[in-house]
Scaffold this active site. Structure first.
Site, PDB file in Angstrom:
ATOM      1  N   HIS A  72       0.781  -1.228   0.000  1.00 52.42           N
ATOM      2  CA  HIS A  72       0.000   0.000   0.000  1.00 52.42           C
ATOM      3  C   HIS A  72       0.815   1.280   0.000  1.00 52.42           C
ATOM      4  O   HIS A  72       0.243   2.365  -0.034  1.00 52.42           O
ATOM      5  CB  HIS A  72      -0.994  -0.004   1.174  1.00 52.42           C
ATOM      6  CG  HIS A  72      -0.365   0.002   2.533  1.00 52.42           C
ATOM      7  ND1 HIS A  72      -1.043   0.449   3.653  1.00 52.42           N
ATOM      8  CD2 HIS A  72       0.858  -0.393   2.975  1.00 52.42           C
ATOM      9  CE1 HIS A  72      -0.269   0.320   4.715  1.00 52.42           C
ATOM     10  NE2 HIS A  72       0.893  -0.186   4.325  1.00 52.42           N
ATOM     11  N   HIS A  73       2.143   1.176   0.019  1.00 49.58           N
ATOM     12  CA  HIS A  73       2.969   2.396  -0.069  1.00 49.58           C
ATOM     13  C   HIS A  73       3.387   2.705  -1.506  1.00 49.58           C
ATOM     14  O   HIS A  73       3.978   3.757  -1.747  1.00 49.58           O
ATOM     15  CB  HIS A  73       4.226   2.261   0.797  1.00 49.58           C
ATOM     16  CG  HIS A  73       3.943   2.111   2.251  1.00 49.58           C
ATOM     17  ND1 HIS A  73       3.125   2.982   2.946  1.00 49.58           N
ATOM     18  CD2 HIS A  73       4.365   1.185   3.161  1.00 49.58           C
ATOM     19  CE1 HIS A  73       3.057   2.597   4.212  1.00 49.58           C
ATOM     20  NE2 HIS A  73       3.788   1.508   4.364  1.00 49.58           N
ATOM     21  N   CYS A  74       3.106   1.806  -2.424  1.00 50.34           N
ATOM     22  CA  CYS A  74       3.527   2.009  -3.810  1.00 50.34           C
ATOM     23  C   CYS A  74       2.402   2.633  -4.619  1.00 50.34           C
ATOM     24  O   CYS A  74       1.251   2.178  -4.561  1.00 50.34           O
ATOM     25  CB  CYS A  74       3.938   0.688  -4.442  1.00 50.34           C
ATOM     26  SG  CYS A  74       4.678   0.879  -6.080  1.00 50.34           S
ATOM     27  N   ASN A 105      -0.395   5.321   1.722  1.00 53.02           N
ATOM     28  CA  ASN A 105      -0.254   6.501   0.866  1.00 53.02           C
ATOM     29  C   ASN A 105      -0.157   6.183  -0.614  1.00 53.02           C
ATOM     30  O   ASN A 105      -0.438   7.043  -1.459  1.00 53.02           O
ATOM     31  CB  ASN A 105       0.965   7.330   1.292  1.00 53.02           C
ATOM     32  CG  ASN A 105       2.271   6.546   1.207  1.00 53.02           C
ATOM     33  OD1 ASN A 105       2.328   5.361   1.543  1.00 53.02           O
ATOM     34  ND2 ASN A 105       3.317   7.212   0.757  1.00 53.02           N
TER      35      ASN A 105
END
Length: 397
Positions: free
Chosen positions: A183-185, A227
């Site tokens: 979920h950070h990519c 993010n």
């Protein structure tokens, strides 16, 4: 002749076709037709939505998920073999066997380009970039062909598994990828051990390829702010994001927070009672506020008490109950749900994930009977037939 489609003169309901001609700044209007009659480009062919063998659970996994190379994986607190451990625990409990789960396939460059920019994928050909994303500095000194095979291929396979599980969830009512949740990519930037935007990809694949799927809710309950998908869906009204995270830790992306429709910022050391109350209240509120066609549930276990990066204090029983709350909310509304395992930085998280899946099964929230284990190409075939029909009916009125 070059043509372009613009939405001039009649708003979004009509499309004006122009011959741009051979002279600059000269446009000749040829015809006007309703934009609903325009044939959409057919998505690329992908193995990720092709038929799979019947008779298995919508649980997606591959031994290729696990990252092992000369002990380098031990330089990051992430347990790079936890996915295989989850499967082994489920086998020990006789819930699954190798021939009763869906074997994940590696996402190809063409699959990844549905979301990612070519420029970003080219950056991953530099080992120091991958070292930065995975937070394992020695990776920078490895030949990139080794990095591709030993680090990025496992992540591409997990990404393919998430895309496959998205389709399975719609077909079967639920699916679990025993991996993924990167979920950070975002489309053009990786970080936090996340090299591919599997959540965005799964949703975009569904929007493009599965009729009737046009709205998605992301429920991100990893300890860190998601993010990556937030940046990807910043201005997309089709996607509703609920995110509950420790407000003081990585990534602290203030810009991405603008995309969150339901933000739950947690304090250091939040414990079960407060946490579960907030999860229940906000999950119910999110699904009442926005009616999705799919729920993508990012079920990180880094909320566990003692996690070196999460900073929260949730018990193993609290994690099991959290997953139950989310599944009950989605399944009671008959909304398909896709679960991803995401973060979790302690050796005991694999056992907790397995226990949670076993609990969901014991409560009847996971059922095998809804359909044979098959992801068909019928949706694609129907899209092609519909497009051909639209073309044959196209008139110059």
């Amino acid at each position: 002749m070059q043509t372009e489609c613009t939405l001039e003169g009649r708003g979004a309901d009509w499309c004006t076709w122009k011959d741009k001609g051979r002279e600059p700044n000269v446009s000749i209007f040829l015809l006007e037709i309703p934009s609903s009659r325009i044939i959409k480009s057919v998505p690329h062919r992908t193995e990720l939505y092709e038929d799979l063998p019947s008779g298995c659970w919508p649980i997606v996994y591959s031994p290729d998920y696990n990252i092992t190379f000369m002990g380098l994986e031990k330089l990051h607190p992430f347990d790079a073999g936890k996915w295989g451990k989850v499967i082994n625990f489920l086998k020990e409990e006789k819930l699954i066997a190798d021939d009763l789960i869906v074997q994940a396939r590696e996402a190809t460059d063409e699959d990844l380009l549905v979301v990612h920019t070519r420029r970003y994928l080219n950056k991953l050909k530099w080992s120091f970039v991958v070292a930065t994303i995975t937070e394992i500095p020695p990776v920078a000194f490895l030949p990139n062909f080794v990095v591709q095979r030993k680090v990025l291929k496992p992540l591409r396979t997990q990404t393919g598994g998430t895309i496959m599980a998205g389709k399975l969830a719609v077909d079967r009512g639920w699916a679990i990828n025993v991996g993924g949740g990167f979920h950070h990519c975002s489309s053009d930037k990786g970080g936090g051990f996340c090299a591919y935007a599997d959540i965005t990809l799964a949703i975009k694949f569904l929007f493009e390829r599965v009729p009737g799927v046009s709205r998605a809710t992301i429920i991100d309950l990893d300890a860190h702010q998601g993010n990556g998908h937030e940046r990807d869906f910043m201005d997309d009204p089709r996607v509703y994001i609920m995110d509950a995270y420790n407000r003081y830790i990585y990534p602290g992306d203030g810009f991405a927070k603008r995309a969150i429709k339901r933000r739950v910022e947690l304090e250091w050391g939040t414990e079960d009672t407060e946490y579960l109350q907030k999860v229940h209240t906000h999950v119910e509120g999110a699904l009442n506020e926005f009616k999705p066609d799919i729920v993508v549930y990012n079920a990180g276990t880094d909320i566990l008490d003692g996690d070196p990066l999460g900073g929260l204090a949730i018990s193993p029983q609290g994690i099991v109950k959290r997953d139950e709350v989310v599944f009950r909310a989605a399944r009671s509304r008959r909304i398909p749900i896709l679960m991803l395992t995401s973060g979790g930085y302690q050796k005991r998280t694999a056992r907790i994930i397995a226990d949670s899946i076993l609990n969901l099964h014991s409560l009847g929230l996971l059922d095998k009977e809804r359909a044979a284990c098959r992801v068909g190409s019928s949706s694609m075939d129907q899209m092609i037939r519909d497009s051909a029909k639209d073309f044959s009916n196209l008139s110059l009125q």
